[in-house]
Design a protein around this motif. Structure first.
Motif, PDB file in Angstrom:
ATOM      1  N   LEU A  22      24.140 -10.258  19.827  1.00  9.69           N
ATOM      2  CA  LEU A  22      24.641 -10.946  21.013  1.00  9.69           C
ATOM      3  C   LEU A  22      23.564 -11.022  22.092  1.00  9.69           C
ATOM      4  O   LEU A  22      23.362 -12.072  22.717  1.00  9.69           O
ATOM      5  N   LYS A 242      30.863 -13.496  24.671  1.00 17.63           N
ATOM      6  CA  LYS A 242      30.597 -14.770  24.009  1.00 17.63           C
ATOM      7  C   LYS A 242      29.393 -15.384  24.709  1.00 17.63           C
ATOM      8  O   LYS A 242      29.466 -15.774  25.879  1.00 17.63           O
ATOM      9  N   ASP A 245      29.794 -18.767  26.582  1.00 16.97           N
ATOM     10  CA  ASP A 245      30.631 -18.655  27.778  1.00 16.97           C
ATOM     11  C   ASP A 245      29.880 -17.944  28.897  1.00 16.97           C
ATOM     12  O   ASP A 245      29.931 -18.365  30.068  1.00 16.97           O
TER      13      ASP A 245
END
Length: 255
Positions: A22, A242, A245
């Motif tokens: 991530l 996310k 986002d």
């Protein structure tokens, strides 16, 4: 001029491999899409910080933070992490007083005052959270609660210490519930906080203080929230997990 800051709180999510993935995606998208002068802070579980620090080399936009620390620098406190340990791992920020710490771990204003002291002593920047529950808002006592949280936990600091803080207003009733304070509700509280800081310290200090909004902020509502006069960014929960986002929230400050 106040710093514009978007901080992501990953909470207790993502194992080591998923955290690396991530974060690498966030860095890639920042390099591609983020054009403004805003600061980005990512607060992963503490076991990730050292590895993510290595990925951050050469990136001046993103800083790393922790989600909590102990109020003492060392000692027989099994399972705890100190501010000095976090500093040595590469963290620059620490979230202090998040509503989940207050609710689930019974952290009161005395403990939070000690945590602010030790964080500042170790050269870290506290993101200090304040805010009311739904019951307190419905009872009309939310301003009293917020003022008390500031006075009891943070106003013992002198001006040179307090100006290093980042404040985060988090209406507890809007965290993880899908509810969000309206921009007008959020602005009203942010303005109240700034006024109380000005009253206790000075208008100059208050006007330079970054105050973030935390409470179900997402790409759809971020622009309207961040357009308010006294809202300087966000402390983002679920949406920070996310990459797209999170980046879309950060891009609100592109200029």
């Amino acid at each position: 001029m106040r710093k514009k800051i978007v901080a992501g709180n990953w909470k207790m999510n993502l194992d080591h491999a998923a955290g690396l993935q991530l974060y690498a995606e966030i860095l890639k998208l920042i390099n591609e899409d983020v054009k403004g002068q805003q600061k980005v802070v990512v607060c992963p579980p503490s076991i990730h910080i050292t590895s993510l620090t290595q990925l951050s080399i050469g990136n001046s936009i993103v800083a790393l933070g922790a989600q909590n620390c102990h109020q003492f620098n060392s000692g027989a406190y099994t399972g705890e992490i100190s501010a000095s340990m976090l500093k040595s791992s590469g963290a620059d920020y620490v979230i202090i007083g998040h509503s989940e710490r207050r609710a689930f771990f019974a952290e009161d204003d005395l403990v939070l005052a000690q945590k602010l002291d030790v964080v500042l002593e170790n050269g870290l920047i506290p993101i200090f959270c304040i805010g009311e529950t739904l019951e307190q808002r419905n009872a009309g006592t939310h301003f009293d609660i917020i003022e008390s949280q500031l006075k009891e936990a943070a106003f013992h600091l002198d001006g040179s210490q307090f100006q290093k803080l980042v404040l985060a207003y988090e209406p507890v009733w809007a965290i993880g519930t899908g509810l969000t304070a309206t921009p007008e509700q959020a602005q009203e509280v942010h303005a109240f906080i700034r006024a109380k800081v000005a009253e206790h310290y000075s208008s100059d200090l208050a006007n330079e203080l970054s105050i973030l909004y935390g409470g179900s902020c997402n790409p759809k509502n971020a622009a309207e929230l961040f357009s308010q006069k006294d809202i300087d960014g966000g402390l983002i929960g679920g949406a920070s997990l996310k990459a797209r986002d999170f980046i879309d929230i950060i891009k609100v400050f592109n200029s």
